[in-house]
Design a protein around this motif. Structure first.
Motif, PDB file in Angstrom:
ATOM      1  N   GLY A 131      71.874   6.242   9.369  1.00  0.00           N
ATOM      2  CA  GLY A 131      71.089   7.356   8.860  1.00  0.00           C
ATOM      3  C   GLY A 131      70.757   8.411   9.896  1.00  0.00           C
ATOM      4  O   GLY A 131      69.880   9.249   9.675  1.00  0.00           O
ATOM      5  N   ASP A 163      58.871   8.868  12.785  1.00  0.00           N
ATOM      6  CA  ASP A 163      58.415   8.733  11.409  1.00  0.00           C
ATOM      7  C   ASP A 163      57.076   8.016  11.434  1.00  0.00           C
ATOM      8  O   ASP A 163      56.597   7.605  12.495  1.00  0.00           O
ATOM      9  CB  ASP A 163      59.450   7.945  10.590  1.00  0.00           C
ATOM     10  CG  ASP A 163      59.320   8.218   9.094  1.00  0.00           C
ATOM     11  OD1 ASP A 163      58.325   8.854   8.682  1.00  0.00           O
ATOM     12  OD2 ASP A 163      60.209   7.794   8.342  1.00  0.00           O
ATOM     13  N   GLU A 164      56.497   7.840  10.265  1.00  0.00           N
ATOM     14  CA  GLU A 164      55.269   7.046  10.217  1.00  0.00           C
ATOM     15  C   GLU A 164      55.639   5.585  10.382  1.00  0.00           C
ATOM     16  O   GLU A 164      56.610   5.116   9.786  1.00  0.00           O
ATOM     17  CB  GLU A 164      54.571   7.247   8.857  1.00  0.00           C
ATOM     18  CG  GLU A 164      53.840   8.576   8.771  1.00  0.00           C
ATOM     19  CD  GLU A 164      53.104   8.727   7.444  1.00  0.00           C
ATOM     20  OE1 GLU A 164      52.161   7.959   7.206  1.00  0.00           O
ATOM     21  OE2 GLU A 164      53.514   9.601   6.669  1.00  0.00           O
ATOM     22  N   ASP A 191      61.344  -1.783  15.976  1.00  0.00           N
ATOM     23  CA  ASP A 191      62.412  -0.954  15.397  1.00  0.00           C
ATOM     24  C   ASP A 191      63.383  -0.487  16.474  1.00  0.00           C
ATOM     25  O   ASP A 191      64.597  -0.490  16.285  1.00  0.00           O
ATOM     26  CB  ASP A 191      61.817   0.275  14.697  1.00  0.00           C
ATOM     27  CG  ASP A 191      60.992  -0.103  13.468  1.00  0.00           C
ATOM     28  OD1 ASP A 191      61.265  -1.169  12.902  1.00  0.00           O
ATOM     29  OD2 ASP A 191      60.094   0.679  13.103  1.00  0.00           O
ATOM     30  N   LEU A 204      64.185  -3.185  11.474  1.00  0.00           N
ATOM     31  CA  LEU A 204      65.075  -2.039  11.236  1.00  0.00           C
ATOM     32  C   LEU A 204      64.373  -0.922  10.476  1.00  0.00           C
ATOM     33  O   LEU A 204      64.754  -0.582   9.365  1.00  0.00           O
ATOM     34  CB  LEU A 204      66.331  -2.489  10.485  1.00  0.00           C
ATOM     35  CG  LEU A 204      67.510  -2.833  11.394  1.00  0.00           C
ATOM     36  CD1 LEU A 204      68.745  -3.148  10.567  1.00  0.00           C
ATOM     37  CD2 LEU A 204      67.829  -1.676  12.344  1.00  0.00           C
ATOM     38  N   MET A 205      63.358  -0.388  11.067  1.00  0.00           N
ATOM     39  CA  MET A 205      62.676   0.791  10.536  1.00  0.00           C
ATOM     40  C   MET A 205      62.250   0.575   9.086  1.00  0.00           C
ATOM     41  O   MET A 205      62.478   1.424   8.238  1.00  0.00           O
ATOM     42  CB  MET A 205      63.592   2.023  10.680  1.00  0.00           C
ATOM     43  CG  MET A 205      64.065   2.225  12.115  1.00  0.00           C
ATOM     44  SD  MET A 205      64.961   3.773  12.378  1.00  0.00           S
ATOM     45  CE  MET A 205      66.604   3.334  11.827  1.00  0.00           C
ATOM     46  N   LYS A 206      61.635  -0.578   8.832  1.00  0.00           N
ATOM     47  CA  LYS A 206      61.335  -0.905   7.440  1.00  0.00           C
ATOM     48  C   LYS A 206      60.218  -0.043   6.860  1.00  0.00           C
ATOM     49  O   LYS A 206      60.108   0.089   5.652  1.00  0.00           O
ATOM     50  CB  LYS A 206      61.017  -2.397   7.289  1.00  0.00           C
ATOM     51  CG  LYS A 206      59.897  -2.911   8.189  1.00  0.00           C
ATOM     52  CD  LYS A 206      59.665  -4.400   7.933  1.00  0.00           C
ATOM     53  CE  LYS A 206      58.480  -4.919   8.725  1.00  0.00           C
ATOM     54  NZ  LYS A 206      58.810  -5.132  10.170  1.00  0.00           N
ATOM     55  N   ASN A 207      59.413   0.560   7.742  1.00  0.00           N
ATOM     56  CA  ASN A 207      58.342   1.413   7.220  1.00  0.00           C
ATOM     57  C   ASN A 207      58.789   2.868   7.045  1.00  0.00           C
ATOM     58  O   ASN A 207      58.064   3.686   6.521  1.00  0.00           O
ATOM     59  CB  ASN A 207      57.156   1.419   8.192  1.00  0.00           C
ATOM     60  CG  ASN A 207      56.607   0.011   8.367  1.00  0.00           C
ATOM     61  OD1 ASN A 207      56.548  -0.746   7.403  1.00  0.00           O
ATOM     62  ND2 ASN A 207      56.251  -0.333   9.589  1.00  0.00           N
ATOM     63  N   ALA A 208      59.999   3.165   7.552  1.00  0.00           N
ATOM     64  CA  ALA A 208      60.399   4.575   7.611  1.00  0.00           C
ATOM     65  C   ALA A 208      61.083   5.002   6.317  1.00  0.00           C
ATOM     66  O   ALA A 208      61.565   4.185   5.538  1.00  0.00           O
ATOM     67  CB  ALA A 208      61.344   4.786   8.783  1.00  0.00           C
ATOM     68  N   GLN A 209      61.102   6.313   6.129  1.00  0.00           N
ATOM     69  CA  GLN A 209      61.817   6.855   4.979  1.00  0.00           C
ATOM     70  C   GLN A 209      63.315   6.818   5.248  1.00  0.00           C
ATOM     71  O   GLN A 209      63.753   6.901   6.391  1.00  0.00           O
ATOM     72  CB  GLN A 209      61.399   8.309   4.762  1.00  0.00           C
ATOM     73  CG  GLN A 209      59.951   8.481   4.398  1.00  0.00           C
ATOM     74  CD  GLN A 209      59.613   9.956   4.280  1.00  0.00           C
ATOM     75  OE1 GLN A 209      60.183  10.660   3.467  1.00  0.00           O
ATOM     76  NE2 GLN A 209      58.702  10.406   5.126  1.00  0.00           N
ATOM     77  N   THR A 210      64.077   6.729   4.164  1.00  0.00           N
ATOM     78  CA  THR A 210      65.528   6.745   4.291  1.00  0.00           C
ATOM     79  C   THR A 210      65.978   8.141   4.709  1.00  0.00           C
ATOM     80  O   THR A 210      65.421   9.129   4.265  1.00  0.00           O
ATOM     81  CB  THR A 210      66.166   6.392   2.946  1.00  0.00           C
ATOM     82  OG1 THR A 210      65.654   5.141   2.542  1.00  0.00           O
ATOM     83  CG2 THR A 210      67.675   6.310   3.047  1.00  0.00           C
ATOM     84  N   THR A 211      66.953   8.194   5.577  1.00  0.00           N
ATOM     85  CA  THR A 211      67.481   9.502   5.976  1.00  0.00           C
ATOM     86  C   THR A 211      68.982   9.516   5.743  1.00  0.00           C
ATOM     87  O   THR A 211      69.625   8.459   5.688  1.00  0.00           O
ATOM     88  CB  THR A 211      67.202   9.794   7.460  1.00  0.00           C
ATOM     89  OG1 THR A 211      67.654   8.673   8.215  1.00  0.00           O
ATOM     90  CG2 THR A 211      65.737  10.026   7.722  1.00  0.00           C
ATOM     91  N   LEU A 212      69.505  10.715   5.632  1.00  0.00           N
ATOM     92  CA  LEU A 212      70.936  10.872   5.401  1.00  0.00           C
ATOM     93  C   LEU A 212      71.644  10.960   6.738  1.00  0.00           C
ATOM     94  O   LEU A 212      71.311  11.794   7.571  1.00  0.00           O
ATOM     95  CB  LEU A 212      71.170  12.152   4.597  1.00  0.00           C
ATOM     96  CG  LEU A 212      72.632  12.513   4.349  1.00  0.00           C
ATOM     97  CD1 LEU A 212      73.277  11.513   3.417  1.00  0.00           C
ATOM     98  CD2 LEU A 212      72.736  13.917   3.780  1.00  0.00           C
TER      99      LEU A 212
END
Lengths: 339, 792
Positions: free
Chosen positions: A125, A217-218, A224, B479-487
């Motif tokens: 992403g 991000d938040e 991570d 793996l960024m489980k709290n983050a928004q999905t990005t393209l």
């Protein structure tokens, strides 16, 4: 007449079976079945037959014709098959001779490495951000929490153009530019040229290539950071790759880390590539320093992030076992065409 | 850092490797481990009782050496010894570093029952020893005879070398590392016990800090009646192992305390300080000072000096002055333990090109709180090892004491930041092990940062302390489980750039990468006129050399350099490209950033290469990028052959230039074959690219093909002929293809024959011969009328 027909068939059969070329078969077809052929000649005598004999003889004549035709076709096929086999046999070539060359260009090994890395991060992403190589001092230092009298500035021998413009010493200024332009979620990598005032030798170059990564991000955690870089290490160096994160220091991250990967040459047993330690230092990383977020207009109370940077030249050398950095910039085609 | 020394401050049983591993993972990276004394056995202290010339060899001596239990006859080649010297003796059967074994034997007929050893033979760095110890036997102080040398010299040791990051100047000391060891291995840290026996006599020295912005604290003490001599052997050994040269007991003590506590000290010969008054001030413009290395330094007012009432006596934090140097006759000492502004010390040291152990420490910004302890420690050691008397009264000028840093941090927030789930108690435990004071206040922790940790100023710093001692590798991956999905995707421009690269590769060109610097010489070589905009390049203030002082404005010289490299190495077919930036400033000197233009450069030579093979590559590039309507006009560029080069135009825009390199330029590069090259502005190609393809129906009706061959004047461009054909034929022309251009026999001088195939086609019906004939004849007539072309 019946006798004649039978005789004709026997003669034809004998001749056809002894034929050994397609031409002979064609000649025999003309000889027996042609417009002026022997069968026609015989059938001309039909007029002298009694009316009741005609259908009988007619039938026999037809049978003879069919049989001869059948025989001709059959033999022809057989001969054709034989001839094909003969031709194939005569056509054997030396399959060990070299192929006809088609020219295609070779991508520079650094580009190949970068392509691979890009693909991994695109899949996670990330998008790709670019920034200027001639950069304001502000973006290269101040905005990265490295003010004028900061000891870390000592580590970098910087090429200056004016007092506030320099050749970027790292790809990290792109972090700042990205954060200034975009609001979170941010997920970018940024490859490019960087400059440091080193004379060129086997391991140093005044021009080299780095790739920066940034996630903001938040709720982004140090876990991570580890998770993403571990995936990268496994995808790039192989699924069996182990990683190790050691505390380190960068002015623009806190906490800061360096990542080692288990040596891909020896699998961690220790060899020349890894200096007999089993580990190879690959990249620097850390959680983005709150000051850096704040200076770029992002609220550190709300957002957190991680950043990492790695040397493309170095990874290229490690990956292909290249021992002298200068080879990457010399562009001897005998070198480039190996990749 | 010596491991045996470390054990004075922390009880640790782990071996060097385990300590190195543990410290590396908690943040103090160990670079190397050096072992001393491991391979040394059967080497003892001996004393030379007699020394005579070898009867059969001029350069050898025969000595009788008392090793306690016996007296041994030993032959040596060394010349620096005399009767009465104590020396290391390798006995029969001894081992030395490097797998050396000593056996009794005969040298020129005389029995030798062992070997007298040099420092180097014991694994020490001889270059750090005084002159008389080098190139000869290592002369020892009077140790008990027969004592094992490892024991006498405390030789057996492991020395760790660290990479200390600039934020941790506190770790540039034994106590700093010991604190880290204690925290990492959960042991107790012990500070050295410092006690000073003051005499009744009052300290006569005075200190005045004038430049309080550059000197934050100045602590001093006076030690009287010292006897200058060598420092004890154990101290010398510790200095040696740290790479510091033992000099005399006073200087060694200052260095020893610096290694131990991290505070650089300086000792002045007090009797040479005018009125015993130390003044810390800015240097006067042009003020001169001869530093301890014997060089005269010319100072300016940006630099800080230590002065007396008459003149400068030291360059603050960098190096002392020769005028107050400790010499063999010195009796009264002033110990300086000061704190200076790090950036100023760095500035001074850079400006004078003078770095010292002290300056490299001060640069990083030291803890002002350690100064008193360091001064007292030095006084204590000088009293003990220099025979001095410490006078009463410590001078401590500290105009603005630093305030304690107290941070309020939140354990929950720290866990969320790290991605951990640590109990608050564990966080407290970790912080306390690092000497932070922690008080729980509701959900928060109030953390008092120890004075030696000036790098800790915010919660993220506290999080790092917790993370590194918990162990980075114990933090669970996520793996960024709290983050928004990005393209994850390339931009259009990035896709087009990749496409351009792919076309060039598919055309058989190899990708190269060259440096970004050039010099005017490079531009001279490609015939760039002096007034060309290519000369107005961004200039580097501090380049590696004149030839690398400009940021490149063209890639052509680099292509030709690489062509030369390959040609000289007998590479026969050369086809390359580079995609890189050129830098075009709007004005010089730069006020804003220059334009950085992504550029494609191409270079080719070889037996099947000509102008048209290069043009083919360029056409392929434009075709794939969907750029239509490109025109080629003669380029007037001195780098290129005037008749064999073209400028690429798209409307009013110039997209690039290419062609055969000018013979003069090739001569400059010493390349004796034709080389073809060019540069294309990739940014513009991307800007005008149109890859949004739409499907065109395939033709339903057949085409009628007619060939046409005409004679035209030799200088008429083929493109002009084609243009007339297309204009005249109009919509019914499906395709025009050049298939022959011919000059030679049967063609009149100055003429050429040009032959095209023309395909006529209608998308609505089948064309009749009559229709085609009419158009074709029109074309023949038009060619004649417009170009004087005659049908052949």
């Amino acid at each position: 007449m019946e006798e004649l027909l039978r005789k004709l068939y026997e003669d034809a059969q004998k001749e056809i079976l002894s034929a050994d070329s397609l031409q002979q078969i064609e000649n025999l077809r003309v000889k027996y079945l042609g417009k002026k052929g022997e069968l026609t000649q015989i059938l001309r005598g039909m007029g002298s037959l009694k009316p009741e004999e005609r259908p009988v003889i007619g039938q026999i004549a037809n049978e003879v014709r069919e049989k001869i035709e059948g025989l001709l076709t059959e033999t022809k096929n057989k001969i054709a098959q034989l001839e094909k086999e003969k031709r194939i046999k005569s056509e054997y070539i030396d399959i060990t001779m070299p192929g006809k060359p088609y020219e295609y260009g070779h991508k520079h090994p650094m580009t190949q490495v970068l392509d691979e890395i890009k693909k991994i991060f695109l899949g996670l992403g990330f998008s790709i951000a670019e920034g200027p190589e001639i950069e304001f001092t502000y973006y290269n230092f101040e905005a990265l929490n490295t003010p004028e009298d900061h000891p870390a500035r000592d580590l970098q021998d910087t090429f200056y153009v004016t007092s506030d413009i320099l050749l970027r010493t790292q790809t990290s200024p792109v972090q700042v530019r990205t954060m200034e332009k975009n609001k979170p979620p941010i997920r970018v990598i940024s490859p490019g040229r960087v400059y440091r005032s080193d004379e060129i030798d086997a391991t140093h170059s005044p021009v080299f290539h780095q790739m920066e990564g940034l996630v903001v991000d938040e709720g982004i955690t140090m876990g991570d950071l580890k998770g993403v870089l571990n995936i990268f290490a496994k995808k790039f160096f192989g699924e069996d790759t182990q990683t190790k994160f050691r505390p380190h220091y960068f002015p623009f991250t806190e906490p800061s880390a360096e990542m080692d990967v288990s040596c891909f040459a020896c699998g961690g047993k220790g060899c020349r590539v890894c200096g007999y330690t089993g580990w190879i230092e690959i990249l620097g990383a850390g959680m983005v320093h709150p000051n850096v977020l704040r200076m770029s207009g992002i609220d550190p109370e709300k957002y957190s992030g991680f950043a990492f940077g790695l040397g493309i030249d170095r990874i290229t050398m490690l990956k292909y076992g290249i021992e002298d950095l200068r080879l990457l910039f010399e562009n001897d085609l005998r070198f480039i065409q190996q990749f | 850092m010596s491991l045996s020394w470390l054990k004075e401050f922390v009880d640790i049983d782990e071996d060097a490797k385990a300590i190195a591993e543990g410290l590396t993972m908690s943040g103090s990276k160990v670079e190397t481990i050096t072992s001393y004394g491991k391979e040394i056995s059967n080497v003892v202290v001996g004393k030379i009782i007699s020394l005579e010339k070898h009867p059969n060899a001029d350069k050898l001596l025969v000595g009788i050496v008392d090793v306690g239990t016996e007296k041994l006859q030993i032959v040596t080649g060394a010349q620096n010894i005399k009767v009465g010297d104590y020396i290391p003796v390798a006995l029969h059967g001894a081992t030395l570093p490097g797998g050396v074994k000593i056996k009794r034997g005969k040298l020129r007929g005389i029995e030798s029952n062992g070997m007298m050893c040099s420092a180097e033979e014991l694994g020490l760095d001889e270059s750090l020893l005084p002159e008389y110890q080098r190139n000869g036997i290592f002369i020892l102080p009077p140790f008990p005879l027969g004592m094992d040398i490892n024991e006498a010299l405390q030789l057996k040791d492991d020395v760790l070398e660290f990479e200390i990051t600039p934020n941790r100047p506190d770790c540039l000391s034994m106590v700093g590392i010991a604190r880290e060891v204690a925290a990492t291995f959960k042991k107790k840290f012990k500070m050295p016990v410092v006690e000073v026996n003051e005499s009744e006599e009052q300290n006569p020295a005075k200190v005045t800090i004038e430049a309080t912005d550059l000197c934050f604290r100045y602590v001093a003490r006076v030690v009287k009646n010292v006897k200058i001599g060598p420092s004890p052997m154990w101290m010398q050994m510790r200095l040696l192992k740290a790479g510091i040269r033992p000099i005399n007991n006073v200087v060694d003590v200052t260095n020893y305390v610096m290694l131990e506590l991290g505070q650089p000290l300086h000792a002045f010969d007090l009797d040479k300080v005018e009125n015993k008054h130390i003044i810390v001030r800015r240097a006067r413009e042009g003020e001169k000072l001869v530093t301890l290395d014997g060089k005269e330094r010319i100072l300016d007012s940006s630099m800080l000096v230590i002065a007396d009432e008459k003149e400068a006596i030291g360059l603050a934090g960098v190096m002392g002055g020769e005028n107050t140097e400790i010499t063999d006759t010195t009796v009264n000492i002033l110990i300086e333990s000061a704190n200076f502004k790090g950036s100023n010390i760095r500035h001074t040291s850079k400006k004078l090109g003078l770095r010292s152990e002290a300056s490299s420490r001060f640069e990083k910004g030291l803890d002002p709180e350690i100064t008193v302890l360091a001064c007292e420690r030095a006084a204590q050691l000088m009293e003990k090892y220099c025979g001095g008397t410490v006078l009463k009264g410590l001078v401590d000028e500290y105009p603005k004491p630093i305030e304690k840093t107290v941070l309020t941090v939140n354990p929950h927030r720290i866990n969320r930041f790290l991605g951990t789930d640590l109990p608050t108690s564990q966080m407290i435990e970790i912080l306390e092990s690092l000497e932070f004071k922690v008080v729980q206040k509701g959900d928060d922790l109030e953390v008092t940062v120890p004075h030696f940790r000036r790098d800790v100023t915010i919660e993220a710093d506290i999080a790092e302390e917790i993370a590194r001692l918990f162990g980075y590798n114990n933090i669970e991956d996520s793996l960024m489980k709290n983050a928004q999905t990005t393209l994850g995707a390339l931009t259009k421009e990035q896709r087009l750039e990749e496409k351009a690269r792919e076309v060039l590769l598919a055309c058989g060109l190899n990708e190269i990468v060259t440096m970004s610097f050039m010099g005017h010489k490079d531009l001279d070589k490609i015939n760039v006129p002096l007034d060309s905009p290519l000369r107005k390049a961004v200039k580097i203030i501090n380049p590696l050399g004149e030839d690398q002082s400009l940021m490149r404005t063209t890639l052509l010289p680099f292509i030709l350099n690489v062509a030369y490299t390959n040609y000289s190495r007998k590479v026969q077919d050369f086809k390359v490209f580079e995609i890189s930036k050129i830098f075009m400033p709007k004005e010089l000197p730069l006020k804003e950033l220059p334009q950085e233009i992504k550029t494609i450069a191409i270079g080719m030579y070889g037996k099947d290469v000509d102008f048209y093979s290069l043009k083919g590559v360029i056409e392929a590039l434009f075709e794939v990028m969907g750029i239509k309507g490109v025109e080629y006009v003669r380029a007037e560029d001195p780098s290129y052959h005037p008749g064999r080069s073209a400028k690429i135009l798209l409307g009013d825009e110039t997209l690039g230039i290419f062609g055969e390199i000018h013979p003069d330029v090739l001569e400059n590069y010493d390349i004796p074959v034709r080389v073809y090259g060019g540069e294309i502005n990739l940014d513009k190609v991307i800007q005008y690219a149109n890859v949004e393809n739409r499907y065109m129906p395939l033709p339903k009706y057949p085409a009628v093909e007619r060939d046409i061959a005409v004679l035209v004047d030799g200088d008429i461009f083929v493109k002009a002929v084609e243009k007339v054909i297309l204009e005249t034929g109009g919509k019914l022309i499906d395709k025009v293809e050049l298939f022959d251009v011919y000059k030679g026999p049967n063609i009149p001088e100055g003429k050429k024959s040009v032959a095209f195939s023309i395909w006529y086609r209608s998308y609505g019906r089948t064309l009749t011969d009559e229709e085609v004939n009419v158009i074709h004849n029109n074309i023949v007539e038009a060619l004649d009328k417009k170009l004087g072309a005659k049908l052949r």
